[in-house]
Design a protein around this motif. Structure first.
Motif, mmCIF file in Angstrom:
data_model
loop_
_atom_site.group_PDB
_atom_site.id
_atom_site.type_symbol
_atom_site.label_atom_id
_atom_site.label_comp_id
_atom_site.label_asym_id
_atom_site.label_seq_id
_atom_site.Cartn_x
_atom_site.Cartn_y
_atom_site.Cartn_z
ATOM 1 N N HIS A 20 9.418 -1.165 4.032
ATOM 2 C CA HIS A 20 9.122 0.410 3.377
ATOM 3 C C HIS A 20 10.113 0.065 1.854
ATOM 4 O O HIS A 20 11.542 -0.027 1.593
ATOM 5 N N GLU B 192 7.075 5.712 -1.690
ATOM 6 C CA GLU B 192 5.860 5.869 -2.007
ATOM 7 C C GLU B 192 4.918 4.228 -1.183
ATOM 8 O O GLU B 192 4.282 4.093 -1.163
ATOM 9 N N ASN B 193 5.671 3.051 -1.285
ATOM 10 C CA ASN B 193 4.778 1.627 -0.828
ATOM 11 C C ASN B 193 5.704 1.447 0.259
ATOM 12 O O ASN B 193 6.680 1.258 0.797
ATOM 13 N N CYS B 194 4.807 1.008 1.038
ATOM 14 C CA CYS B 194 5.033 -0.597 2.012
ATOM 15 C C CYS B 194 4.484 -1.753 1.547
ATOM 16 O O CYS B 194 3.113 -1.845 1.307
ATOM 17 N N GLY C 5 -5.807 2.692 -1.324
ATOM 18 C CA GLY C 5 -4.374 3.308 -1.532
ATOM 19 C C GLY C 5 -4.121 1.680 -0.863
ATOM 20 O O GLY C 5 -2.871 1.755 -1.355
ATOM 21 N N TYR D 148 0.890 -1.039 -0.068
ATOM 22 C CA TYR D 148 0.125 0.141 -0.061
ATOM 23 C C TYR D 148 1.020 1.240 0.331
ATOM 24 O O TYR D 148 1.919 1.714 0.559
ATOM 25 N N THR D 149 0.554 2.602 -0.253
ATOM 26 C CA THR D 149 0.896 3.699 -0.240
ATOM 27 C C THR D 149 0.586 4.161 1.098
ATOM 28 O O THR D 149 -0.503 4.735 1.192
ATOM 29 N N HIS D 150 1.656 4.504 1.719
ATOM 30 C CA HIS D 150 1.111 4.999 3.186
ATOM 31 C C HIS D 150 0.757 6.459 3.084
ATOM 32 O O HIS D 150 0.799 7.299 4.014
ATOM 33 N N HIS D 151 1.395 7.158 1.826
ATOM 34 C CA HIS D 151 0.675 8.560 1.611
ATOM 35 C C HIS D 151 -0.762 9.223 1.685
ATOM 36 O O HIS D 151 -1.648 9.786 1.234
ATOM 37 N N GLN D 152 -1.626 7.911 1.359
ATOM 38 C CA GLN D 152 -2.520 8.273 1.198
ATOM 39 C C GLN D 152 -3.549 8.408 2.196
ATOM 40 O O GLN D 152 -2.983 8.004 3.575
ATOM 41 N N LYS E 102 -2.488 -1.454 -2.945
ATOM 42 C CA LYS E 102 -2.604 -1.722 -4.147
ATOM 43 C C LYS E 102 -2.699 -3.929 -4.491
ATOM 44 O O LYS E 102 -2.626 -3.770 -5.309
#
Length: 139
Positions: free
Chosen positions: A94, A98-100, A125, A65-69, A127
């Motif tokens: 990490h 963008e992605n975790c 968010g 997922y994107t942790h910026h969502q 993915k």
């Protein structure tokens, strides 16, 4: 106490199927047809355990997922804290800016684990989300 009794039985197979079995045994590095067959039986038992919503099982939810969502991490944590299952372990990596990648090892009833996985997988968010269904079959 562990039961170490081994009972031998025979299985009749068409020659072509036996050839395919031997090919798989060799390709996958099994010591024998028996070891391969035991693994197939265990796999089927585990799969069947997941057909009953009330069966106690274990599994691993893998997600990217994107942790910026907006509030996504908070939503994931809330679902985990509110879950009616046992969260045994959680890993978080990490992957890039963008992605975790996160894995959550869980234990509980099939229905509750599936519900937990669906709630997380459906969040905006997330993915990728996949639940690996496992159980501890009898030896």
């Amino acid at each position: 106490m562990k039961d170490n009794n081994v009972i031998r039985f025979s299985v009749s197979l068409p020659e072509k199927l036996l050839n395919e079995l031997d090919k798989k045994v060799n390709e996958q590095g099994y010591a024998s047809r028996s070891e391969f067959t035991r693994d197939l039986i265990r796999e089927k038992i585990v799969k069947d355990n997941w057909d009953n919503e009330d069966t106690e099982v274990i599994g691993v939810l893998t997600m990217i997922y994107t942790h910026h969502q907006n509030d996504l991490v908070e939503k994931i944590l809330t679902i985990q804290h509110d879950a009616k299952i046992n969260i045994m372990c959680n890993t978080h990596v990490h992957v890039d800016h963008e992605n975790c990648l996160e894995t959550v090892m869980v234990q509980g009833k099939v229905g509750q684990i599936k519900d937990f996985a669906q709630k997380i997988g459906g969040l905006k968010g997330v993915k990728f989300s996949k639940l690996v269904e496992a159980a501890v079959p009898a030896s």
